[in-house]
Design a protein around this motif. Structure first.
Motif, PDB file in Angstrom:
ATOM      1  N   LEU A   1      34.457  26.601 -27.442  1.00 52.80           N
ATOM      2  CA  LEU A   1      34.434  25.219 -27.916  1.00 52.80           C
ATOM      3  C   LEU A   1      33.091  24.591 -27.613  1.00 52.80           C
ATOM      4  N   ALA A   2      32.563  23.847 -28.593  1.00 53.21           N
ATOM      5  CA  ALA A   2      31.409  22.987 -28.338  1.00 53.21           C
ATOM      6  C   ALA A   2      31.855  21.522 -28.257  1.00 53.21           C
ATOM      7  N   ALA A   3      32.585  21.081 -29.297  1.00 55.14           N
ATOM      8  CA  ALA A   3      33.010  19.690 -29.324  1.00 55.14           C
ATOM      9  C   ALA A   3      34.151  19.520 -30.317  1.00 55.14           C
ATOM     10  N   THR A   4      35.019  18.540 -30.036  1.00 51.90           N
ATOM     11  CA  THR A   4      36.082  18.186 -30.975  1.00 51.90           C
ATOM     12  C   THR A   4      36.151  16.672 -31.129  1.00 51.90           C
ATOM     13  N   ILE A   5      36.735  16.250 -32.252  1.00 53.53           N
ATOM     14  CA  ILE A   5      36.967  14.831 -32.492  1.00 53.53           C
ATOM     15  C   ILE A   5      38.315  14.698 -33.182  1.00 53.53           C
ATOM     16  N   THR A   6      39.167  13.835 -32.637  1.00 52.51           N
ATOM     17  CA  THR A   6      40.501  13.665 -33.199  1.00 52.51           C
ATOM     18  C   THR A   6      40.466  12.755 -34.425  1.00 52.51           C
ATOM     19  N   SER A   7      41.607  12.644 -35.082  1.00 47.76           N
ATOM     20  CA  SER A   7      41.692  11.748 -36.237  1.00 47.76           C
ATOM     21  C   SER A   7      41.434  10.306 -35.822  1.00 47.76           C
ATOM     22  N   GLY A   8      41.730   9.983 -34.584  1.00 43.59           N
ATOM     23  CA  GLY A   8      41.498   8.631 -34.091  1.00 43.59           C
ATOM     24  C   GLY A   8      40.100   8.407 -33.535  1.00 43.59           C
ATOM     25  N   GLY A   9      39.298   9.457 -33.505  1.00 45.44           N
ATOM     26  CA  GLY A   9      37.917   9.306 -33.065  1.00 45.44           C
ATOM     27  C   GLY A   9      37.644   9.673 -31.609  1.00 45.44           C
ATOM     28  N   SER A  10      38.641  10.150 -30.891  1.00 38.44           N
ATOM     29  CA  SER A  10      38.416  10.580 -29.514  1.00 38.44           C
ATOM     30  C   SER A  10      37.667  11.905 -29.501  1.00 38.44           C
ATOM     31  N   THR A  11      36.696  11.999 -28.615  1.00 40.41           N
ATOM     32  CA  THR A  11      35.841  13.187 -28.573  1.00 40.41           C
ATOM     33  C   THR A  11      36.002  13.952 -27.269  1.00 40.41           C
ATOM     34  N   ASN A  12      35.689  15.233 -27.348  1.00 42.30           N
ATOM     35  CA  ASN A  12      35.733  16.113 -26.184  1.00 42.30           C
ATOM     36  C   ASN A  12      34.569  17.091 -26.312  1.00 42.30           C
ATOM     37  N   TYR A  13      33.880  17.335 -25.200  1.00 44.02           N
ATOM     38  CA  TYR A  13      32.713  18.218 -25.219  1.00 44.02           C
ATOM     39  C   TYR A  13      32.807  19.276 -24.136  1.00 44.02           C
ATOM     40  N   ALA A  14      32.255  20.439 -24.436  1.00 41.01           N
ATOM     41  CA  ALA A  14      32.066  21.450 -23.397  1.00 41.01           C
ATOM     42  C   ALA A  14      31.030  20.929 -22.410  1.00 41.01           C
ATOM     43  N   ASP A  15      31.191  21.288 -21.152  1.00 38.23           N
ATOM     44  CA  ASP A  15      30.246  20.825 -20.136  1.00 38.23           C
ATOM     45  C   ASP A  15      28.814  21.226 -20.479  1.00 38.23           C
ATOM     46  N   SER A  16      28.662  22.374 -21.115  1.00 32.98           N
ATOM     47  CA  SER A  16      27.333  22.896 -21.413  1.00 32.98           C
ATOM     48  C   SER A  16      26.570  22.077 -22.445  1.00 32.98           C
ATOM     49  N   VAL A  17      27.279  21.249 -23.227  1.00 32.65           N
ATOM     50  CA  VAL A  17      26.604  20.468 -24.268  1.00 32.65           C
ATOM     51  C   VAL A  17      26.718  18.968 -24.029  1.00 32.65           C
ATOM     52  N   LYS A  18      27.495  18.579 -23.036  1.00 32.60           N
ATOM     53  CA  LYS A  18      27.715  17.159 -22.769  1.00 32.60           C
ATOM     54  C   LYS A  18      26.395  16.451 -22.498  1.00 32.60           C
ATOM     55  N   GLY A  19      26.225  15.312 -23.156  1.00 28.18           N
ATOM     56  CA  GLY A  19      24.998  14.552 -22.987  1.00 28.18           C
ATOM     57  C   GLY A  19      23.884  14.957 -23.931  1.00 28.18           C
ATOM     58  N   ARG A  20      24.054  16.079 -24.615  1.00 31.13           N
ATOM     59  CA  ARG A  20      23.023  16.552 -25.556  1.00 31.13           C
ATOM     60  C   ARG A  20      23.537  16.586 -26.996  1.00 31.13           C
ATOM     61  N   PHE A  21      24.815  16.901 -27.170  1.00 35.53           N
ATOM     62  CA  PHE A  21      25.412  17.004 -28.502  1.00 35.53           C
ATOM     63  C   PHE A  21      26.324  15.808 -28.747  1.00 35.53           C
ATOM     64  N   THR A  22      26.392  15.380 -30.005  1.00 31.75           N
ATOM     65  CA  THR A  22      27.294  14.303 -30.391  1.00 31.75           C
ATOM     66  C   THR A  22      28.041  14.704 -31.653  1.00 31.75           C
ATOM     67  N   ILE A  23      29.368  14.667 -31.573  1.00 29.98           N
ATOM     68  CA  ILE A  23      30.192  14.947 -32.748  1.00 29.98           C
ATOM     69  C   ILE A  23      30.624  13.620 -33.355  1.00 29.98           C
ATOM     70  N   SER A  24      30.642  13.570 -34.689  1.00 32.61           N
ATOM     71  CA  SER A  24      31.078  12.362 -35.388  1.00 32.61           C
ATOM     72  C   SER A  24      31.719  12.780 -36.706  1.00 32.61           C
ATOM     73  N   ARG A  25      32.400  11.830 -37.335  1.00 30.88           N
ATOM     74  CA  ARG A  25      33.071  12.139 -38.584  1.00 30.88           C
ATOM     75  C   ARG A  25      32.958  10.965 -39.535  1.00 30.88           C
ATOM     76  N   ASP A  26      32.985  11.286 -40.827  1.00 30.69           N
ATOM     77  CA  ASP A  26      32.995  10.284 -41.882  1.00 30.69           C
ATOM     78  C   ASP A  26      34.178  10.623 -42.782  1.00 30.69           C
ATOM     79  N   ASN A  27      35.269   9.907 -42.596  1.00 29.62           N
ATOM     80  CA  ASN A  27      36.479  10.223 -43.357  1.00 29.62           C
ATOM     81  C   ASN A  27      36.311   9.949 -44.847  1.00 29.62           C
ATOM     82  N   ALA A  28      35.450   9.022 -45.205  1.00 28.86           N
ATOM     83  CA  ALA A  28      35.212   8.730 -46.622  1.00 28.86           C
ATOM     84  C   ALA A  28      34.532   9.906 -47.324  1.00 28.86           C
ATOM     85  N   LYS A  29      33.782  10.682 -46.549  1.00 31.18           N
ATOM     86  CA  LYS A  29      33.068  11.835 -47.109  1.00 31.18           C
ATOM     87  C   LYS A  29      33.713  13.161 -46.737  1.00 31.18           C
ATOM     88  N   ASN A  30      34.832  13.110 -46.014  1.00 35.08           N
ATOM     89  CA  ASN A  30      35.482  14.352 -45.565  1.00 35.08           C
ATOM     90  C   ASN A  30      34.508  15.269 -44.840  1.00 35.08           C
TER      91      ASN A  30
END
Length: 116
Positions: free
Chosen positions: A47-76
């Motif tokens: 795992l690197a990162a996940t984001i729920t349908s509600g926007g909650s995020t989770n990161y692996a310790d190895s990428v925390k602070g460096r990687f950012t996951i995001s989503r655009d539901n309008a663009k799928n």
């Protein structure tokens, strides 16, 4: 059937940045947890990162602070902004859509190489 198409991989220098994108087909994207996983040569997929349908995020310790996951539901589409890249970030990065345990899809992956 859902198709996931990743893009944005490539070569980056240590300390550099890349942004991965994953576009999903179908109409369950907004209800699904989206994730980025990676598999380095000779290693298991992790795992690197996940984001729920509600926007909650989770990161692996190895990428925390460096990687950012995001989503655009309008663009799928789900994104992974990767900053301060390290050689150990070199891997094939896979997009995952998880709706239920039975409705779970993977993309084909995009290669990220971090090297000077």
């Amino acid at each position: 059937q859902v198709q996931l198409v990743e893009s944005g991989g490539g070569l980056a220098q240590p300390g550099g940045s890349l942004r991965l994108s994953c576009a999903a087909s179908g109409n369950i994207f907004r209800f699904s947890t989206m994730g980025w996983y990676r598999q380095a040569p000779g290693k298991q997929r992790e795992l690197a990162a996940t984001i729920t349908s509600g926007g909650s995020t989770n990161y692996a310790d190895s990428v925390k602070g460096r990687f950012t996951i995001s989503r655009d539901n309008a663009k799928n589409t789900v994104y992974l902004q990767m900053n301060s890249l390290k050689p150990e970030d070199t891997a094939v990065y896979y997009c995952n859509l998880h709706f239920t345990d039975r409705v779970d899809y993977w993309g084909e992956g995009t290669l990220v190489t971090v090297s000077s």
